[in-house]
Each structure stands twice: as structure tokens, then as C-alpha cells.
Design an enzyme around this catalytic site. Sequence first.
Site, PDB file in Angstrom:
ATOM      1  N   ARG A  18     -25.157 -16.688  50.154  1.00  0.00           N
ATOM      2  CA  ARG A  18     -23.957 -16.166  49.499  1.00  0.00           C
ATOM      3  C   ARG A  18     -23.585 -14.782  50.026  1.00  0.00           C
ATOM      4  O   ARG A  18     -22.418 -14.519  50.325  1.00  0.00           O
ATOM      5  CB  ARG A  18     -24.138 -16.113  47.978  1.00  0.00           C
ATOM      6  CG  ARG A  18     -24.177 -17.484  47.342  1.00  0.00           C
ATOM      7  CD  ARG A  18     -24.434 -17.394  45.849  1.00  0.00           C
ATOM      8  NE  ARG A  18     -25.721 -16.738  45.630  1.00  0.00           N
ATOM      9  CZ  ARG A  18     -25.985 -15.921  44.622  1.00  0.00           C
ATOM     10  NH1 ARG A  18     -25.075 -15.637  43.721  1.00  0.00           N
ATOM     11  NH2 ARG A  18     -27.182 -15.373  44.497  1.00  0.00           N
ATOM     12  N   ASN A  36     -23.778 -20.141  43.620  1.00  0.00           N
ATOM     13  CA  ASN A  36     -24.816 -21.166  43.599  1.00  0.00           C
ATOM     14  C   ASN A  36     -24.453 -22.212  42.560  1.00  0.00           C
ATOM     15  O   ASN A  36     -23.954 -21.877  41.484  1.00  0.00           O
ATOM     16  CB  ASN A  36     -26.173 -20.570  43.219  1.00  0.00           C
ATOM     17  CG  ASN A  36     -26.825 -19.824  44.357  1.00  0.00           C
ATOM     18  OD1 ASN A  36     -26.496 -20.014  45.515  1.00  0.00           O
ATOM     19  ND2 ASN A  36     -27.760 -18.957  44.029  1.00  0.00           N
TER      20      ASN A  36
END
Length: 89
Positions: A18, A36
Site C-alpha cells: 500500500r 487491505n
Amino acid sequence: MAAARFYVAGKVQGVWFRASTREQAVALELRGYANNLRDGRVEVLAVGDEAAVERLAEWLRQGPPNSRVDRVEREPAGEGEAGDGFVCG
């Protein structure tokens, strides 16, 4: 202006996926997010210049060094779904 949602599967959680995606997106001047998901995938929303969205799409197929991308699914998204900037959730 282009907008796309990506679902990235593989070893993509716990490997800075990320944060690395955010770095790429900011460099490409994209808005959106990387989150996520409970099933182990990462969801990425990218909004901005069409060429920049395509460059991020290419990068997502590789990911950062410690990741392993098995599959990237793409679907259209609305431009209004992204706020200002690019965030990690």
C-alpha cells in the site's frame, strides 16, 4: 480524466504494498486510495490522467520488491469516489 478500481491478489499484505502504491500514485499525480481487504487482496482506486492510471496499472502487476502479484482485476470506477490526494487505509 480516468478512474479505475484494481483488486490485487498474491503476497500483497505485510510487504509495504500500500505504501509503495501510494508513492507511485503521488508521483503520477493520481487521487484515490489503497486498502487491505479481509480476503488478503489490496484494493486500489486511481483517478487522474488516463496515461498515469495506465502506468499505475502496469506497476501494480509487479508491485514492490518483497511482494508477489498473482492477479490484478480491474473495473471502472467513478471519478467522484476519490477524495483529495492518495491515501492508504
